[in-house]
Design a protein around this motif. Structure first.
Motif, PDB file in Angstrom:
ATOM      1  N   VAL A   1       0.885  -1.169   0.000  1.00 11.00           N
ATOM      2  CA  VAL A   1       0.000   0.000   0.000  1.00 11.00           C
ATOM      3  C   VAL A   1       0.923   1.220   0.000  1.00 11.00           C
ATOM      4  CG1 VAL A   1      -1.809   1.231   1.240  1.00 11.00           C
ATOM      5  CG2 VAL A   1      -1.715  -1.270   1.329  1.00 11.00           C
TER       6      VAL A   1
ATOM      7  N   PRO B   1       5.738  -3.677  13.475  1.00  9.97           N
ATOM      8  CA  PRO B   1       5.853  -2.608  14.477  1.00  9.97           C
ATOM      9  C   PRO B   1       5.708  -3.144  15.904  1.00  9.97           C
ATOM     10  CG  PRO B   1       3.743  -2.474  13.298  1.00  9.97           C
ATOM     11  CD  PRO B   1       4.556  -3.532  12.619  1.00  9.97           C
TER      12      PRO B   1
ATOM     13  N   GLU C   1      -2.287  12.653  16.496  1.00  6.82           N
ATOM     14  CA  GLU C   1      -2.558  13.112  15.135  1.00  6.82           C
ATOM     15  C   GLU C   1      -1.262  13.175  14.335  1.00  6.82           C
ATOM     16  OE1 GLU C   1      -5.444  16.254  15.064  1.00  6.82           O
ATOM     17  OE2 GLU C   1      -4.750  17.014  13.131  1.00  6.82           O
ATOM     18  N   GLY C   2      -1.276  12.493  13.195  1.00  2.31           N
ATOM     19  CA  GLY C   2      -0.140  12.556  12.287  1.00  2.31           C
ATOM     20  C   GLY C   2      -0.237  13.793  11.416  1.00  2.31           C
TER      21      GLY C   2
ATOM     22  N   ASN D   1      -7.040  -6.169   4.932  1.00  8.05           N
ATOM     23  CA  ASN D   1      -6.753  -5.031   4.060  1.00  8.05           C
ATOM     24  C   ASN D   1      -7.555  -5.151   2.756  1.00  8.05           C
ATOM     25  OD1 ASN D   1      -5.321  -2.730   3.128  1.00  8.05           O
ATOM     26  ND2 ASN D   1      -3.918  -4.072   2.015  1.00  8.05           N
TER      27      ASN D   1
ATOM     28  N   LYS E   1     -10.534  -2.762   1.306  1.00  9.77           N
ATOM     29  CA  LYS E   1     -10.424  -2.183  -0.047  1.00  9.77           C
ATOM     30  C   LYS E   1     -11.670  -2.504  -0.871  1.00  9.77           C
ATOM     31  CE  LYS E   1      -5.754  -1.201  -1.014  1.00  9.77           C
ATOM     32  NZ  LYS E   1      -6.051  -0.312   0.144  1.00  9.77           N
TER      33      LYS E   1
ATOM     34  N   HIS F   1      -4.331   1.593   6.917  1.00  6.11           N
ATOM     35  CA  HIS F   1      -3.867   1.524   5.530  1.00  6.11           C
ATOM     36  C   HIS F   1      -4.954   1.956   4.538  1.00  6.11           C
ATOM     37  CE1 HIS F   1      -0.557  -0.657   7.290  1.00  6.11           C
ATOM     38  NE2 HIS F   1       0.048  -0.688   6.140  1.00  6.11           N
TER      39      HIS F   1
ATOM     40  N   HIS G   1      -7.440  10.947   3.469  1.00 11.49           N
ATOM     41  CA  HIS G   1      -6.762  12.122   3.993  1.00 11.49           C
ATOM     42  C   HIS G   1      -7.643  12.801   5.049  1.00 11.49           C
ATOM     43  CE1 HIS G   1      -5.350  16.423   3.680  1.00 11.49           C
ATOM     44  NE2 HIS G   1      -4.255  15.778   3.999  1.00 11.49           N
ATOM     45  N   ARG G   2      -7.037  13.144   6.176  1.00  9.60           N
ATOM     46  CA  ARG G   2      -7.754  13.764   7.301  1.00  9.60           C
ATOM     47  C   ARG G   2      -8.858  12.857   7.861  1.00  9.60           C
ATOM     48  NH1 ARG G   2      -5.890  18.907   9.606  1.00  9.60           N
ATOM     49  NH2 ARG G   2      -4.512  19.762   8.059  1.00  9.60           N
TER      50      ARG G   2
ATOM     51  N   ASP H   1       0.850  -0.256  12.687  1.00 10.71           N
ATOM     52  CA  ASP H   1       1.738   0.646  11.941  1.00 10.71           C
ATOM     53  C   ASP H   1       1.264   2.092  12.083  1.00 10.71           C
ATOM     54  OD1 ASP H   1       3.444   1.916  10.253  1.00 10.71           O
ATOM     55  OD2 ASP H   1       2.752   0.924   8.424  1.00 10.71           O
TER      56      ASP H   1
ATOM     57  N   ARG I   1       1.497   5.244   9.709  1.00  8.43           N
ATOM     58  CA  ARG I   1       0.435   5.548   8.731  1.00  8.43           C
ATOM     59  C   ARG I   1      -0.357   6.803   9.100  1.00  8.43           C
ATOM     60  NH1 ARG I   1       0.423   3.192   3.599  1.00  8.43           N
ATOM     61  NH2 ARG I   1       1.982   1.583   3.876  1.00  8.43           N
ATOM     62  N   LEU I   2      -0.349   7.173  10.381  1.00 10.64           N
ATOM     63  CA  LEU I   2      -1.058   8.395  10.779  1.00 10.64           C
ATOM     64  C   LEU I   2      -0.478   9.616  10.067  1.00 10.64           C
ATOM     65  CD1 LEU I   2      -1.313   7.982  14.679  1.00 10.64           C
ATOM     66  CD2 LEU I   2      -3.029   7.371  12.974  1.00 10.64           C
TER      67      LEU I   2
ATOM     68  N   ILE J   1      -3.949  11.534   9.787  1.00  9.88           N
ATOM     69  CA  ILE J   1      -5.061  10.886  10.494  1.00  9.88           C
ATOM     70  C   ILE J   1      -5.061  11.308  11.958  1.00  9.88           C
ATOM     71  CG2 ILE J   1      -6.011   8.660  11.223  1.00  9.88           C
ATOM     72  CD1 ILE J   1      -4.655   7.518   8.633  1.00  9.88           C
TER      73      ILE J   1
END
Lengths: 349, 349
Positions: A70, A270, A286-287, B220, B224, B248, B252-253, B274, B277-278, B283
């Motif tokens: 991904v 992870p 928050e990323g 995943n 999807k 994954h 966005h946001r 993981d 990914r944030l 996120i």
């Protein structure tokens, strides 16, 4: 060296990815190859040809050295192709109306001596403050500086009087986070991986306290000692066990700005983190990507230039000489060999 | 049974914690003991003595069955002592001016037949809608309902047209989340652990789609398939591999409202997720406790009562008969044996 001349053929050393990386990256995962390049831009194209002066080494580059099923937010590097990242460059030839030979820029460029690129409006900035070393535009005045600013104020919304913790605090981003938080009136503690770095945090960057995470048997206890009343804001650069310990020490409505997770990039799987801790204290994690805050860059640049001129913010760089040194400089980040912002000088002008 | 009389001595069966739990809880970790109780409240105290009618079984109770070095947001249960959690109760005796014998209340009470308690302003509510089964106040009109409402609207801020995913979607909270999201104009998909539950989600609760996570080889890929354009809001009840797969597939946001992580409560060490990914998708992941939204309860109760009366929200309960059945009902949550809200009837009046 004489000024470059259009049409001239020059040697162009490049750092290429040799193979996808598993585990900790090594210098053998990369190769410095020497090619040639004719100094030219395609007629009618808005491309510019730049000579690269300073290249930034950043831990997130490791995440691009693995092929992702991904895709992540930046493309994976491709074996056999040159790496790219932010750097400071000088325009040699330009087909773009906004740029002329001799202009100094910073933005994404190749890990090579010369790069032909189409200026990217998000991160292709003129260098406005020549009173500072050009390398600052790979650090305090570039992406790491804006990252610190956006993460601390826009994402974590740190306020005066709050308790702020920064991991990888002597690094390119962490050292700026800590100083900006102090300027805001926060109580600031940082962690780093050597006594030398801890000393820097306390004496040079003005952190209220700091600890060497490699010497702490119990990160939870270390955080309790430094934050008896808990943490309001955590600027997250490392992930894993440190994040887990922080979540146990957050205050109600604490915020975690997730900038990076350097301890996790070399792992196949992870580390586990007790995310149920988010629930009890209503923690927001928050990323963010600095590119979203590119519109604030010019204002940030002026504010930071003022702090630098007034001596309110200082920075420490770790400079590697020559493009041949770039692979080792990048690999060194994961052993914590760098002290401060890791930069590679390709050429000084 | 005749009405209780002040001063009378009654038997009082209680569910006590026998020992701290490691791994998956079993019925042997608890014990139903029979004691006696004199029906009285201390003179001059604002205590009330209640008879417990319905007790709520909730997965988070597992987290209280382990002794925590760093206390969680609710106290750990104590071996030898009675468990507590929300339930519906009838006032037998009252020293409190706001409550009188015969009043029906819901709030935190003991896992026993009779409990003496001091009314707690946060969750000690009069039951205003007698037109519904009293057990609804352990579910759709109680903590699970308000949890769904607060998590979806206050924490995740779900809006019309967004893509919403709910795990443990047939459970007490999940079934309400999905229906509220549908009423808001979201596209809603849920996951559950049996085909029967998946069928309920699609046919009874009106989810747009649903899947049985135990039958998916690749979470995943399942996400999807259900969300080709990604997920805006994830209402997180399970943690672990599902959370990892969701991260994954976020847009966005995107926002993750962390309500619970039932897949993690029985583990010694949490699963790795993981979290980097944030960063790429900006996120926001935010935990929350329903108690913070207690001030919105009355408004929520009226809104939900209206939905129920109009048939816009339905609920499914799994009712265990008698306090002796309580330990097995609680244990069953972790095997997914319950279909819908798990409640225990101690007495019907």
């Amino acid at each position: 060296m004489a000024a470059a001349v259009a049409g001239e053929e020059v040697t162009n050393r490049q750092v290429i990815l040799k193979r996808y990386v598993t585990g900790c990256p090594t210098v053998e995962d990369m190769e410095v190859v020497t090619g040639t390049l004719r100094l030219a831009v395609p007629p009618g194209s808005p491309a510019v040809l730049v000579k690269n002066l300073y290249l930034s080494c950043d831990p997130y580059m490791r995440t691009r050295m693995t092929r992702h099923a991904v895709p992540s937010f930046v493309p994976d590097y491709v074996p056999g192709k040159v790496l790219d990242n932010c750097g400071v460059s000088k325009v040699v030839l330009s087909g773009h109306p906004d740029f002329k030979p001799g202009d100094l820029l910073w933005g994404v460029t190749g890990w090579e001596e010369y790069t032909q690129l189409i200026p990217n409006p998000v991160f292709r900035h003129m260098i406005n403050h020549r009173e500072f070393p050009l390398s600052y535009y790979t650090g305090v005045l570039g992406v790491p500086g804006l990252t610190a600013y956006a993460g601390l104020f826009r994402v974590a919304k740190a306020k005066k009087g709050e308790y702020v913790f920064v991991s990888a605090a002597a690094g390119a981003v962490g050292q700026i986070v800590g100083q900006l938080a102090k300027l805001t009136g926060c109580y600031v503690v940082g962690s780093a991986g050597s006594d030398q770095k801890v000393n820097l945090l306390k004496t040079k960057f003005g952190f209220d306290d700091a600890f060497n995470y490699k010497k702490e048997l119990d990160l939870n206890a270390a955080l309790k000692r430094c934050f008896p009343r808990g943490i309001d804001v955590y600027f997250e650069n490392v992930g894993g066990a440190m994040l887990d310990a922080v979540l146990h020490n957050m205050r109600h409505r604490g915020r975690v700005a997730v900038c990076g997770q350097v301890s996790q990039y070399n792992l196949e799987r992870p580390d586990g983190v007790d995310l149920f801790r988010l629930v009890g204290k209503h923690i927001r994690m928050e990323g963010f990507r600095v590119a979203e805050y590119a519109g604030e860059y010019r204002r940030f640049e002026e504010e930071m230039a003022r702090y630098l001129n007034e001596g309110k913010v200082v920075c420490v760089e770790d400079v590697a000489e020559g493009i041949e040194a770039a692979p080792a400089a990048l690999v060194g980040l994961f052993a914590g060999r760098n002290v401060g912002k890791q930069v590679v000088v390709v050429a000084r002008e």
